[in-house]
Scaffold this active site. Structure first.
Site, PDB file in Angstrom:
ATOM      1  N   CYS A 183      -5.982 -13.367   8.496  1.00 60.94           N
ATOM      2  CA  CYS A 183      -6.979 -14.394   7.532  1.00 60.94           C
ATOM      3  C   CYS A 183      -8.337 -13.899   7.901  1.00 60.94           C
ATOM      4  O   CYS A 183      -8.907 -13.141   8.333  1.00 60.94           O
ATOM      5  CB  CYS A 183      -6.674 -15.420   7.817  1.00 60.94           C
ATOM      6  SG  CYS A 183      -4.728 -16.432   8.235  1.00 60.94           S
ATOM      7  N   ASN A 243      -7.950 -17.235  13.172  1.00 59.80           N
ATOM      8  CA  ASN A 243      -6.881 -15.814  12.545  1.00 59.80           C
ATOM      9  C   ASN A 243      -6.104 -15.045  14.043  1.00 59.80           C
ATOM     10  O   ASN A 243      -6.998 -15.041  14.925  1.00 59.80           O
ATOM     11  CB  ASN A 243      -8.559 -14.930  12.185  1.00 59.80           C
ATOM     12  CG  ASN A 243      -7.639 -13.014  11.868  1.00 59.80           C
ATOM     13  OD1 ASN A 243      -6.238 -13.558  11.416  1.00 59.80           O
ATOM     14  ND2 ASN A 243      -8.877 -12.990  11.417  1.00 59.80           N
ATOM     15  N   GLY A 244      -4.842 -14.803  13.198  1.00 62.36           N
ATOM     16  CA  GLY A 244      -4.740 -13.782  14.500  1.00 62.36           C
ATOM     17  C   GLY A 244      -3.212 -15.030  14.941  1.00 62.36           C
ATOM     18  O   GLY A 244      -2.575 -15.322  14.136  1.00 62.36           O
ATOM     19  N   LYS A 271       0.488   3.952  -2.650  1.00 60.30           N
ATOM     20  CA  LYS A 271      -0.190   3.499  -3.633  1.00 60.30           C
ATOM     21  C   LYS A 271       0.459   2.973  -5.079  1.00 60.30           C
ATOM     22  O   LYS A 271       0.439   1.396  -5.742  1.00 60.30           O
ATOM     23  CB  LYS A 271      -1.354   4.571  -4.759  1.00 60.30           C
ATOM     24  CG  LYS A 271      -2.272   5.186  -3.788  1.00 60.30           C
ATOM     25  CD  LYS A 271      -2.879   3.930  -3.327  1.00 60.30           C
ATOM     26  CE  LYS A 271      -3.406   2.835  -2.007  1.00 60.30           C
ATOM     27  NZ  LYS A 271      -3.418   3.961  -0.875  1.00 60.30           N
ATOM     28  N   GLU A 285       2.305  -0.403  -3.683  1.00 58.50           N
ATOM     29  CA  GLU A 285       1.738  -1.936  -3.348  1.00 58.50           C
ATOM     30  C   GLU A 285       1.309  -2.485  -4.218  1.00 58.50           C
ATOM     31  O   GLU A 285       0.351  -3.643  -4.382  1.00 58.50           O
ATOM     32  CB  GLU A 285       0.867  -1.772  -2.438  1.00 58.50           C
ATOM     33  CG  GLU A 285      -0.712  -0.664  -2.497  1.00 58.50           C
ATOM     34  CD  GLU A 285      -0.754  -0.615  -1.796  1.00 58.50           C
ATOM     35  OE1 GLU A 285      -1.286  -1.511  -0.690  1.00 58.50           O
ATOM     36  OE2 GLU A 285      -2.003   0.881  -1.348  1.00 58.50           O
ATOM     37  N   HIS A 315      19.440  17.396  -0.380  1.00 60.37           N
ATOM     38  CA  HIS A 315      19.907  16.501   0.712  1.00 60.37           C
ATOM     39  C   HIS A 315      20.086  15.171   0.308  1.00 60.37           C
ATOM     40  O   HIS A 315      20.591  14.715   1.381  1.00 60.37           O
ATOM     41  CB  HIS A 315      18.790  17.171   1.583  1.00 60.37           C
ATOM     42  CG  HIS A 315      19.078  18.677   1.857  1.00 60.37           C
ATOM     43  ND1 HIS A 315      19.725  19.955   2.337  1.00 60.37           N
ATOM     44  CD2 HIS A 315      17.588  19.362   1.713  1.00 60.37           C
ATOM     45  CE1 HIS A 315      19.062  20.478   2.549  1.00 60.37           C
ATOM     46  NE2 HIS A 315      18.365  20.414   2.287  1.00 60.37           N
ATOM     47  N   LYS A 361      -5.677  -6.991   3.303  1.00 56.19           N
ATOM     48  CA  LYS A 361      -6.441  -5.274   3.742  1.00 56.19           C
ATOM     49  C   LYS A 361      -6.057  -5.436   5.472  1.00 56.19           C
ATOM     50  O   LYS A 361      -6.051  -4.266   5.170  1.00 56.19           O
ATOM     51  CB  LYS A 361      -7.545  -5.576   3.496  1.00 56.19           C
ATOM     52  CG  LYS A 361      -8.377  -4.207   3.182  1.00 56.19           C
ATOM     53  CD  LYS A 361      -9.475  -3.993   2.281  1.00 56.19           C
ATOM     54  CE  LYS A 361      -9.719  -2.411   2.230  1.00 56.19           C
ATOM     55  NZ  LYS A 361      -8.693  -1.255   2.113  1.00 56.19           N
TER      56      LYS A 361
END
Ligand code: F6R
Length: 590
Positions: free
Chosen positions: A2, A99-100, A472, A475, A491, A585
């Protein structure tokens, strides 16, 4: 994950300051937002689901000098207005952004409910204001009550709390980032520097296990465990406001892809003695381990080939989240090299703790100066890419790979050869990134955008780049993309190929060129549409995107058209490439 931002000081528009600042941290989480302002009538809270970028900041806190705001990336409790932060104490005098994760929140919630506290959300965070209030009821002043409450919390977190009667703003940090911006007009406390960059470039770092308390005029740092005061120095940071903005570009992702015209040269501009010392440390280490997560892990995988091909030196590469059981291989003479753009990734921090517990030395290669990882490492090399705001890492990756390739050359006692190669590569990338090139990629994107499956193959250092290309594309465009080592196809995965399935081959001019062309031919024989990213056209390609020939720096060049392709696929499929769903991020939880 956050974002937190609080301000207290002489300004009377604190509400809009924190909302506007948090718009610069939206990459940290963007499912809901909230703000608390200290107004005449008490603490006013506004919160909702959705993106803070859509919030009109002028509507908030025009007569207030103290405010805090939050952008949420949900962990505990769904995305609802009630679960959005800030959360208030029972008496509504304390507002908290968090946050956390508070790991023991269930036990605390039960204990508080037995004492009559009522919970309005499903979050772990709501225990925080109640615990602070409880400490205040026991007679402790606000800042001391926050510190004492923190002693009850387990887990990694950053907290910012404000108190209406005293006008105090108090932060605490154990494992999640929190930084103080020191302005002429007050103090700014945020999860990351871009929140306050337009107000000040002077910062004070809060270390893990510390609180910070300010009334807007002065500031005090303390040890959470003992309450002892800690002295801090002020640090001037080099990032500019312009670097942190998208300027004329429609998205940060495109801006940051284009930044690679210059960012390679900045990454390579390292202190030569420092690089030689790092090379010497690798040479003398009993085992060198390279770890990172996601894209940074792919940089480590590419480096394994750099060290093999350029300096014939063996290194071990591991995803940071998988490093736990490697501790059997670690000794005081081992070297751990951690790679991270943000410098805040929880799994990487944990890998560092494992190495430290064995007495091993840790070198960090990071972008964000002063980040948790850089401060916990024994030595740090900065890649100097400038702020990376898009969730998808682009210039961070090529900066990481450039520094790692430079080290590989230093290990071969050929630092200048490596530096010259990388500076030339930077110039080649500058030439490559012209509007015609982007248009060409855009045309390929429009040819394949309606396909839901896409495969990328590479060999040698292009194998990690195939994996990275897939990350890339996944997402930002939500296309199912997968990367493979070219030789692995037969394979198993080749069974997935149908008539017209787009397959991209990353090709260089090197000892594996013939092999990867053979692999592409095998795909073509099953009906694939073969797109070649290569310095030369090969007959097998249905589409060809030319890349400059960059010798050992080839993977740094080859990944750039793939970044643009991912961006184009996202935009053409109507997605916002800067804010992919479900992602944030800075991944500060394990
Ligand atoms: C993908 C991406 C992530 C990060 C990963 C590690 O585009 O950005 O996979 O690479 O979360 O982040 P850092 O480098 O900040 O440790």
């Amino acid at each position: 994950m956050c974002g937190i931002f609080g301000y207290t000081g002489k300004r009377d528009d604190a509400g809009s300051v924190v909302i506007d600042g948090l718009k610069n941290l939206e990459y940290r989480g963007y499912d809901s937002w909230g703000v608390a302002c200290r107004e005449e009538k008490g603490i006013l809270v506004a919160k909702d689901i959705g993106k803070i970028s859509a919030v009109e900041s002028r509507e908030f806190g025009h007569t207030c000098c103290l405010a805090l705001a939050h952008t949420r990336w949900a962990t505990h409790g769904g995305v609802t207005p009630a679960n959005a932060h800030p959360h208030l104490s029972r008496d509504r005098t304390i507002a908290v952004a968090h946050n956390g994760i508070i790991e023991n929140h269930e036990a605390l919630r039960k204990e508080l409910m037995q004492k009559g506290y009522v919970f309005l959300s499903q979050t772990d965070s709501e225990v925080i204001p109640h615990c602070i209030e409880e400490e205040m009821c026991a007679g402790y002043p606000f800042a001391e009550a926050v510190r004492r409450a923190c002693l009850r919390f387990h887990g990694r977190y950053a907290i910012l709390a404000m108190h209406e009667p005293t006008g105090m703003l108090v932060g605490a940090r154990t494992g999640s980032p929190l930084i103080v911006g020191v302005g002429d007009d007050g103090y700014y406390v945020a999860s990351d520097i871009p929140a306050f960059l337009e107000h000040t470039r002077t910062v004070q770092y809060i270390d893990d296990g510390e609180t910070v308390e300010t009334d807007g005029a002065s500031i005090v740092f303390r040890d959470i465990a003992t309450g002892q005061e800690r002295q801090k120095r002020e640090v001037r940071i080099t990032w500019t406001v312009e670097q942190a903005q998208k300027g004329e570009f429609p998205h940060f992702m495109l801006k940051e892809i284009m930044d690679q015209k210059e960012s390679i040269a900045r990454a390579v501009n390292q202190d030569e003695d420092a690089i030689r010392r790092v090379a010497e440390a690798i040479r003398s280490a009993k085992g060198t381990f390279l770890v990172g997560c996601g894209t940074a892990h792919k940089a480590c995988m590419a480096a394994e080939y750099f060290f093999s091909v350029v300096s014939e030196h063996h290194v071990n590469v591991c995803s940071a989240g998988e490093f736990k059981l490697y501790h059997h291989f670690l000794a005081p003479e081992s070297l751990l090299i951690v790679v991270s753009q943000s410098g805040e990734t929880a799994d990487v921090l944990e890998a560092m703790n494992i190495a430290k517990s064995k007495g091993s030395k840790v070198l960090a290669i990071v972008n964000v100066e002063g980040s948790s990882i850089s401060r916990a490492a024994d030595y740090t090399l900065l890649i100097n890419a400038g702020p990376e705001r898009a969730v998808a890492s682009t210039k961070g990756l090529t900066g990481q790979m450039s520094v790692l390739l430079l080290i590989a050359y230093a290990l071969k006692h050929a630092l200048h050869e490596g530096k010259t190669l990388l500076l030339e590569t930077g110039a080649l990338i500058n030439d490559m990134l012209n509007p015609r090139y982007v248009d060409r990629i855009s045309a390929i994107a429009s040819r394949i955008k309606s396909h839901e499956d896409l495969y990328i193959i590479g060999k040698s250092w292009h194998y990690p780049m195939a994996l990275e290309s897939a990350i890339k594309i996944q997402e930002v465009s939500y296309v199912h993309a997968e990367g493979f080592a070219g030789g692995e196809l037969k394979h198993g995965p080749i069974a997935l190929i149908e008539q017209g399935t787009p397959c991209i081959a990353l090709v260089g001019n090197d000892e594996v060129t013939a092999d990867i062309i053979n692999n592409a031919t095998e795909l073509k024989a099953r009906g694939a549409l073969v797109i070649g990213i290569a310095p030369e056209r090969h007959a097998i390609f249905d589409e060809w995107l030319k890349t400059p020939d960059a010798a050992a720096a080839q993977p740094i060049v080859s990944i750039i058209p793939m970044q643009i392709l991912a961006y184009e696929l996202a935009v053409q499929r109507g997605k916002d490439p800067d804010m992919p769903r479900n992602l944030a991020k800075s991944v500060t939880v394990k």
